[in-house]
Scaffold this active site. Sequence first.
Site, PDB file in Angstrom:
ATOM      1  CG  HIS A  31       0.275   5.973  -0.413  1.00  0.00           C
ATOM      2  ND1 HIS A  31      -0.884   6.786  -1.134  1.00  0.00           N
ATOM      3  CD2 HIS A  31      -0.093   5.611   0.569  1.00  0.00           C
ATOM      4  CE1 HIS A  31      -1.933   6.503  -0.244  1.00  0.00           C
ATOM      5  NE2 HIS A  31      -1.395   5.964   0.747  1.00  0.00           N
TER       6      HIS A  31
ATOM      7  CD  GLU B  55      -4.781   6.378   2.404  1.00  0.00           C
ATOM      8  OE1 GLU B  55      -4.547   5.138   2.504  1.00  0.00           O
ATOM      9  OE2 GLU B  55      -3.705   7.230   2.223  1.00  0.00           O
TER      10      GLU B  55
ATOM     11  CG  HIS C 292      -1.643   1.173   1.637  1.00  0.00           C
ATOM     12  ND1 HIS C 292      -3.105   1.349   1.216  1.00  0.00           N
ATOM     13  CD2 HIS C 292      -1.464   2.452   1.915  1.00  0.00           C
ATOM     14  CE1 HIS C 292      -3.586   2.548   1.407  1.00  0.00           C
ATOM     15  NE2 HIS C 292      -2.619   3.261   2.070  1.00  0.00           N
ATOM     16  CD  GLU C 293       1.967   3.365   3.652  1.00  0.00           C
ATOM     17  OE1 GLU C 293       2.078   4.579   3.201  1.00  0.00           O
ATOM     18  OE2 GLU C 293       1.079   3.397   4.428  1.00  0.00           O
TER      19      GLU C 293
END
Length: 290
Positions: free
Chosen positions: A148, A224, A144-145
Site C-alpha cells: 500500500h 486492495e 500487503h501493508e
Amino acid sequence: MKRIVLFLVTNVAVMLVLSLTASLLGVNRFLTSNGLNLGMLLVFAALMGFGGAFISLLMSKTIAKWSTGARVITQPANATERWLVDTVAAQAQRAGIGMPEVAVYEGEPNAFATGATRNSSLVAVSTGLLQSMTQEEVEAVLAHEVAHIANGDMVTLTLIQGVVNTFVIFLARIVGYFVDSMLRKNDEESSGPGIGYMVTVIVCEILFGILASIIVAWFSRQREYRADRGAARIIGRPQPMIAALRRLGGLAEGELPKNMAAFGISGKGALALFSSHPPIESRIAALQGQ
C-alpha cells in the site's frame, strides 16, 4: 467512545481552520448581488474539498496512534517485536521505500498502514492478528501493508477524495442557488439567498456525498487487489497472501476508526457498493488467477 470523540473533534478543528482560511482569502463570498461567482465558488470548493483531505493525510499517523492506542516499537522488547521490525525493514527495502514505523496495538485481528509519503509511514498490526495467524501469514499481511505504501495508495485516495469533495461542494451550491432563484423569482423585495438555498445545499450535499462515497469505495477496492498482488511480489509467491486471506475470512475482524478503515487489511461495508474492501473470496480468486 474515545474514537468517536477524537474523530469529531479532529473534523471540527479541520473545518474551523478551512473556514477561517476561506474567509481570509475572501473565497467564501461567491454569492454576490449579481448572482453566483462560479470562479470563486470553484476555488472555495477546492479549498474545502482538498484542504480537508490533505490535512487528514498529514495528520494520519498521529491520529492513527491516538485512536488505536498503537505503540511504536522503538526498541524491541521481545523476539516477536524484533521479528516484526526486521520483516518490515526487509520488505521496505525490496519495495524501494523508506523504513516505516512499526507499531502494535491491542485489538481483534487487523492491520493497517498510513502516512503522508512513501518515506514517512506507519505499519501497525493488532495483537489479535499476531495471535491468530502463523508467522508466514503475518508476513504476508505486513507485505500487503508495505505494498500500500509503495503504491502511494494513501496519497492517491486523498486526491480522489479531494476531487469528489470539491464537486460535491461545488454542485450542491449551484443547485441550491438555482432552486432558491426559482422559489424567489416573483419576490422583488428579497435579496440574497433564502432558506431554499440553505436547505437545498444541505440535501444535495447528503445525496451527492452518498454518490461520492460509492466512487471512493470503488477506487479503494481496486487498491486492495493491487496491494495483494504487491504482497505476492514482495514475498516472491502468492500462496502466503492467499493463506492469510483465508485465515482472515474465518476470523472476526477488528474494527478500525472510520478515517482509517480503508487502510486496514480487511473491512466490510453495509452494502457492497460502499465497502472499502472487496470480498475475501474475490481477492483470493484474483491472486490465484494471476
